[in-house]
Motif scaffolding. Sequence first.
Motif, PDB file in Angstrom:
ATOM      1  N   GLY A   1       5.912  74.696  61.582  1.00 26.19           N
ATOM      2  CA  GLY A   1       5.489  74.281  60.139  1.00 26.19           C
ATOM      3  C   GLY A   1       6.509  75.232  59.145  1.00 26.19           C
ATOM      4  N   GLY A   2       6.562  74.614  58.162  1.00 28.34           N
ATOM      5  CA  GLY A   2       7.457  75.145  56.880  1.00 28.34           C
ATOM      6  C   GLY A   2       8.984  74.924  57.353  1.00 28.34           C
ATOM      7  N   MET A   3       9.045  73.883  57.777  1.00 29.25           N
ATOM      8  CA  MET A   3      10.463  73.537  58.029  1.00 29.25           C
ATOM      9  C   MET A   3      11.437  73.135  56.850  1.00 29.25           C
ATOM     10  SD  MET A   3      12.439  72.385  61.056  1.00 29.25           S
ATOM     11  CE  MET A   3      13.670  71.496  62.008  1.00 29.25           C
ATOM     12  N   ASP A   4      10.923  72.399  55.817  1.00 26.98           N
ATOM     13  CA  ASP A   4      11.599  72.181  54.889  1.00 26.98           C
ATOM     14  C   ASP A   4      11.706  73.349  54.133  1.00 26.98           C
ATOM     15  OD1 ASP A   4      11.174  69.440  55.353  1.00 26.98           O
ATOM     16  OD2 ASP A   4       9.673  69.251  54.328  1.00 26.98           O
ATOM     17  N   GLN A   5      10.900  74.413  53.899  1.00 27.00           N
ATOM     18  CA  GLN A   5      11.216  75.534  53.285  1.00 27.00           C
ATOM     19  C   GLN A   5      12.555  76.455  53.963  1.00 27.00           C
ATOM     20  OE1 GLN A   5       7.500  77.664  53.500  1.00 27.00           O
ATOM     21  NE2 GLN A   5       6.678  76.601  51.707  1.00 27.00           N
ATOM     22  N   ARG A   6      12.402  76.455  55.208  1.00 28.64           N
ATOM     23  CA  ARG A   6      13.414  77.022  56.104  1.00 28.64           C
ATOM     24  C   ARG A   6      14.787  76.484  55.668  1.00 28.64           C
ATOM     25  NH1 ARG A   6      11.118  77.730  61.908  1.00 28.64           N
ATOM     26  NH2 ARG A   6      10.526  75.637  61.440  1.00 28.64           N
TER      27      ARG A   6
ATOM     28  N   ARG B   1      16.007  77.417  52.291  1.00 28.25           N
ATOM     29  CA  ARG B   1      16.489  78.678  52.429  1.00 28.25           C
ATOM     30  C   ARG B   1      17.923  78.548  52.814  1.00 28.25           C
ATOM     31  NH1 ARG B   1      11.598  82.000  54.381  1.00 28.25           N
ATOM     32  NH2 ARG B   1      12.350  80.765  55.912  1.00 28.25           N
TER      33      ARG B   1
END
Length: 115
Positions: A38-43, A46
């Motif tokens: 999860g949260g791959m797009d956010q990582r 960043r």
Amino acid sequence: MSVDDSFMSRRSQEMRTEELERKFDQFEQRTGGGNGGGGMDQRIGRLEGQVDRIGDKLDRLNDRVRDQGETLAALSRDVHHLPSKGFIVTSTALTISLLTGILLFGDRLLALVGT
């Protein structure tokens, strides 16, 4: 090769494949595996931001290095006309020798000049 040998060989290969699949599943669970969780797009966002900042810092660093090169060239140009170390050592040694000679032979020089 008999039927039993062929069956055993296939069964051994299937068992090996199952074992490899199980080990791969365990590996994926330990490393996050698959699509990155999860949260791959956010990582990724960043990381891209950090890479952009690193690129900006490298650009500034390149500008500073270029400026230092120009400063070094100007400094080399400015000190080129200064006397060399050999000239300074020779002139200092000659001055010390002359002063020592005057101190040691001052009385004789005065008598020679006649004052």
